[in-house]
Motif scaffolding. Structure first.
Motif, PDB file in Angstrom:
ATOM      1  N   VAL A 191      -1.091  92.909   4.893  1.00  0.00           N
ATOM      2  CA  VAL A 191      -1.388  91.845   5.549  1.00  0.00           C
ATOM      3  C   VAL A 191      -0.612  91.455   6.722  1.00  0.00           C
ATOM      4  O   VAL A 191       0.571  91.060   6.598  1.00  0.00           O
ATOM      5  CB  VAL A 191      -1.630  90.456   4.444  1.00  0.00           C
ATOM      6  N   LYS A 192      -1.377  91.221   7.790  1.00  0.00           N
ATOM      7  CA  LYS A 192      -0.606  90.980   9.024  1.00  0.00           C
ATOM      8  C   LYS A 192      -1.606  89.935   9.943  1.00  0.00           C
ATOM      9  O   LYS A 192      -2.536  90.455  10.330  1.00  0.00           O
ATOM     10  CB  LYS A 192      -0.001  92.186   9.786  1.00  0.00           C
ATOM     11  N   ASP A 193      -1.160  88.892  10.052  1.00  0.00           N
ATOM     12  CA  ASP A 193      -2.001  87.920  10.938  1.00  0.00           C
ATOM     13  C   ASP A 193      -3.269  87.873  10.241  1.00  0.00           C
ATOM     14  O   ASP A 193      -3.609  87.805   9.998  1.00  0.00           O
ATOM     15  CB  ASP A 193      -1.935  88.358  12.531  1.00  0.00           C
ATOM     16  N   ARG A 194      -4.033  87.654   9.894  1.00  0.00           N
ATOM     17  CA  ARG A 194      -5.421  87.471   9.324  1.00  0.00           C
ATOM     18  C   ARG A 194      -6.192  88.803   9.162  1.00  0.00           C
ATOM     19  O   ARG A 194      -7.279  88.971   8.956  1.00  0.00           O
ATOM     20  CB  ARG A 194      -6.318  86.575  10.161  1.00  0.00           C
ATOM     21  N   VAL A 195      -5.169  89.981   9.506  1.00  0.00           N
ATOM     22  CA  VAL A 195      -6.024  91.406   9.087  1.00  0.00           C
ATOM     23  C   VAL A 195      -5.448  91.788   7.770  1.00  0.00           C
ATOM     24  O   VAL A 195      -4.281  91.964   7.594  1.00  0.00           O
ATOM     25  CB  VAL A 195      -5.832  92.389  10.360  1.00  0.00           C
ATOM     26  N   GLU A 222     -13.396  84.593   4.287  1.00  0.00           N
ATOM     27  CA  GLU A 222     -14.064  83.697   5.550  1.00  0.00           C
ATOM     28  C   GLU A 222     -12.359  83.666   6.304  1.00  0.00           C
ATOM     29  O   GLU A 222     -11.366  83.414   5.592  1.00  0.00           O
ATOM     30  CB  GLU A 222     -14.155  82.567   5.441  1.00  0.00           C
ATOM     31  N   GLY A 223     -12.260  84.216   7.594  1.00  0.00           N
ATOM     32  CA  GLY A 223     -10.890  83.966   8.260  1.00  0.00           C
ATOM     33  C   GLY A 223     -10.151  85.369   8.223  1.00  0.00           C
ATOM     34  O   GLY A 223      -9.111  85.351   8.905  1.00  0.00           O
ATOM     35  N   TYR A 224     -10.630  86.345   7.485  1.00  0.00           N
ATOM     36  CA  TYR A 224      -9.848  87.607   7.433  1.00  0.00           C
ATOM     37  C   TYR A 224     -10.577  88.768   7.631  1.00  0.00           C
ATOM     38  O   TYR A 224     -11.909  88.660   7.484  1.00  0.00           O
ATOM     39  CB  TYR A 224      -9.401  87.755   5.945  1.00  0.00           C
ATOM     40  N   THR A 225     -10.091  89.834   8.149  1.00  0.00           N
ATOM     41  CA  THR A 225     -10.804  90.839   8.743  1.00  0.00           C
ATOM     42  C   THR A 225     -10.120  92.302   7.798  1.00  0.00           C
ATOM     43  O   THR A 225      -8.958  92.374   7.467  1.00  0.00           O
ATOM     44  CB  THR A 225     -10.743  91.266  10.386  1.00  0.00           C
ATOM     45  N   ASP A 240       3.102  90.460   7.015  1.00  0.00           N
ATOM     46  CA  ASP A 240       3.450  89.061   6.245  1.00  0.00           C
ATOM     47  C   ASP A 240       3.447  89.230   4.526  1.00  0.00           C
ATOM     48  O   ASP A 240       3.809  88.566   3.975  1.00  0.00           O
ATOM     49  CB  ASP A 240       2.275  88.243   6.593  1.00  0.00           C
ATOM     50  N   GLU A 265       0.634  84.571  -0.608  1.00  0.00           N
ATOM     51  CA  GLU A 265      -0.693  83.705  -0.160  1.00  0.00           C
ATOM     52  C   GLU A 265      -2.033  84.218  -0.368  1.00  0.00           C
ATOM     53  O   GLU A 265      -2.847  84.010  -1.245  1.00  0.00           O
ATOM     54  CB  GLU A 265      -0.665  82.991   1.130  1.00  0.00           C
ATOM     55  N   VAL A 266      -1.927  85.637   0.107  1.00  0.00           N
ATOM     56  CA  VAL A 266      -3.484  86.194   0.132  1.00  0.00           C
ATOM     57  C   VAL A 266      -3.647  86.886  -1.289  1.00  0.00           C
ATOM     58  O   VAL A 266      -4.868  86.741  -1.824  1.00  0.00           O
ATOM     59  CB  VAL A 266      -3.485  87.314   1.090  1.00  0.00           C
TER      60      VAL A 266
END
Length: 281
Positions: A191-195, A222-225, A240, A265-266
């Protein structure tokens, strides 16, 4: 009790000879399953992966090897071990019948099913320290065979010994192009920045069942790619979050790689959604 070709035997029975092709040549496949109170999690995905793997290995699939037949054999084994009202780790082993050297005399198969008790019904997050390192003694050769759960697991065994000798909880494997493929016992997500990124099968990673489940969940997050792309070793310390997935553990967060510490978190978010999906299925 173990299930050998549909018949139950005491676990101490001598069922396999030294001529067994799985032992002699690694001419065998396996599936590791989690069964919760008589329900085989993600059974359809496991079944079709096993059938596809048997075709790739040019094994003759018996006419009776239907989803229903194998599921009943799993549940029969579970019941014989008094695990019908518990959670269990089940392994289905499929090997080509004895005979021949590298060239088999037959493509017919035999199978066996073994089980053991698991402590937890649903997946929980292990938030204890979990440190990994790259295993660089040997490399995964990308290709169709590297995606199979076959008995050819020398690199995983040697990596596990390396991890134990050096006090790591796990190791990450590299392919011959020196990109990060997976962990010793599961697929890798970064996970890096919302990816949220995971290596594609073309990189040589296992065609993981939990990998598939997590990718489906991420696509709806939602909010992730979601991105299937090669991961270089240099990206690990910039991430992250890193986590490992398999059907027994679910999601295992990596807390430290070299000097970098990671958040969870993710992992927590996806684990909650995974358990919800299981409850509703």
């Amino acid at each position: 009790m173990v299930n050998f070709n549909g018949t139950l035997y005491d676990a101490s029975s001598n069922l396999l000879s030294i001529e067994n092709r799985g032992y002699a040549y690694g001419d065998a496949l396996f599936e590791t399953l989690k069964v919760v109170h008589g329900k085989v999690l993600f059974w359809e995905d496991h079944y079709f992966r096993l059938m596809a793997s048997m075709r790739i290995m040019r094994m003759e699939i018996p006419m009776n090897f239907t989803m229903e037949f194998l599921e009943n054999e799993i549940l029969k084994t579970i019941e014989a071990n008094q695990l019908s009202k518990a959670s269990a780790r089940v392994r289905i082993n499929v090997h080509r019948v004895e005979g021949g050297k590298y060239s088999p005399v037959s493509n017919d198969i035999e199978y066996n099913i073994v089980s053991e008790r698991l402590d937890a019904d649903f997946y929980s997050l292990n938030e204890a320290s979990y440190t990994v390192e790259l295993f660089k003694d040997f490399y995964v050769a990308p290709g169709l065979l590297s995606t199979l759960k076959s008995n050819n697991k020398s690199i995983n065994v040697l990596g596990s010994i390396f991890a134990k000798e050096n006090d790591f909880d796990n190791c990450l494997l590299l392919n011959t192009e020196k990109t990060v493929v997976e962990a010793l016992n599961g697929n890798l997500f970064l996970v890096k920045d919302r990816v949220i990124k995971t290596p594609p099968l073309s990189e040589g990673c296992m065609k993981g069942i939990m990998r598939k489940q997590l990718m489906e969940l991420v696509e709806k997050l939602e909010g992730y790619t979601l991105e299937e792309a090669a991961i270089s070793p240099f990206e690990l310390q910039k991430a992250d979050e890193l986590f490992i997935t398999n059907v027994i553990t679910g999601i295992q967060p990596i807390t430290k790689y070299r000097k970098k510490e990671f958040t969870t978190e993710v992992s927590k978010l996806l684990l909650d959604k995974l358990n919800t999906k299981i409850r509703l299925s």
